[in-house]
Design an enzyme around this catalytic site. Structure first.
Site, short mmCIF file in Angstrom:
data_model
loop_
_atom_site.label_atom_id
_atom_site.label_comp_id
_atom_site.label_asym_id
_atom_site.label_seq_id
_atom_site.Cartn_x
_atom_site.Cartn_y
_atom_site.Cartn_z
N CYS A 136 0.87 -1.19 0.00
CA CYS A 136 0.00 0.00 0.00
C CYS A 136 0.89 1.22 0.00
O CYS A 136 1.85 1.28 0.78
CB CYS A 136 -0.89 -0.01 1.24
SG CYS A 136 -1.98 1.42 1.37
N HIS A 182 -8.92 -4.06 -1.91
CA HIS A 182 -7.99 -3.24 -1.12
C HIS A 182 -8.40 -1.76 -1.17
O HIS A 182 -8.48 -1.09 -0.13
CB HIS A 182 -6.56 -3.41 -1.65
CG HIS A 182 -5.54 -2.56 -0.97
ND1 HIS A 182 -4.64 -3.05 -0.04
CD2 HIS A 182 -5.29 -1.22 -1.03
CE1 HIS A 182 -3.89 -2.06 0.41
NE2 HIS A 182 -4.26 -0.95 -0.17
N GLU A 183 -8.66 -1.27 -2.39
CA GLU A 183 -9.01 0.16 -2.53
C GLU A 183 -10.38 0.45 -1.91
O GLU A 183 -10.58 1.50 -1.30
CB GLU A 183 -9.00 0.58 -4.01
CG GLU A 183 -7.67 0.35 -4.73
CD GLU A 183 -6.48 0.97 -4.03
OE1 GLU A 183 -6.65 1.93 -3.26
OE2 GLU A 183 -5.35 0.49 -4.25
N HIS A 226 -10.20 1.16 1.71
CA HIS A 226 -9.77 2.53 2.04
C HIS A 226 -10.97 3.46 2.23
O HIS A 226 -10.93 4.37 3.05
CB HIS A 226 -8.89 3.10 0.93
CG HIS A 226 -7.44 2.76 1.05
ND1 HIS A 226 -6.66 3.22 2.09
CD2 HIS A 226 -6.62 2.02 0.28
CE1 HIS A 226 -5.42 2.77 1.93
NE2 HIS A 226 -5.36 2.03 0.84
ZN LIG Z 1 -3.75 1.05 0.08
#
Ligand SMILES: [Zn+2]
Length: 169
Positions: free
Chosen positions: A93, A135-136, A139
């Protein structure tokens, strides 16, 4: 000029707000320009709004990742549904420089989102592309790599994480 936001800054923990067509168009265009510049300047596959300092629901994928994302690189106000078995794989990341950890993700994801011109689209993605999207998407809910890694790994990385926190403030 926006820069990459590192672990330790509050904006990474905020729950992102959806963008509004019309009202947020200028913000979105300027933010996307900055996000693309940040991503191009680092060795990453994707970037989410909070990593550029804005807690809004958008993430991007790099244009030359080679991932099967149907030609899409901009995901505005995304929603996801997971499918397939859970698979463990290594993730990094840009908000955690030098940190890599195994994370469990679903093999597949259906993502519904808008592009930068507010055209809606739906994609079924598997493999590394699905990992990127999950993953995004994390966020946008303030969930970070450090939350997804095992407790042992987190302990092993304690000093590195502390250093990133110190650098971020
Ligand atoms: Zn990330």
């Amino acid at each position: 000029m926006r820069e990459i936001v590192l672990f330790g800054r509050d904006v990474l923990r905020e729950k992102c707000r959806p963008l509004e067509p019309g009202k947020d168009d200028v913000l979105l265009q300027v933010l996307l320009r900055d996000m693309k510049r940040i991503l191009a300047g680092h060795d990453g596959l994707g970037l989410a709004g909070p990593q550029a300092g804005e807690a809004v629901c958008v993430f991007i994928a790099g244009e030359d990742t080679g991932l099967p994302l149907g030609g899409h690189t901009v995901f505005v106000n995304p929603g996801i549904e997971l499918f397939g078995p859970v698979i463990r794989g290594e993730e990094g990341c840009l908000s955690f420089p030098g940190v890599y950890a195994d994370v469990e993700r679903s093999q597949g994801v259906r993502v519904k989102a808008f592009d930068e011109h507010w055209a809606p689209f739906t994609l079924d993605i598997t493999g590394l592309g699905a990992r990127l999207v999950q993953h995004e998407y994390d966020h946008l809910g303030g969930i970070l790599l450090v939350d997804r890694m095992g407790a042992l790994k987190r302990r092993l990385l304690r000093n590195r994480l502390r250093k990133i926190r110190e650098e971020s403030c």
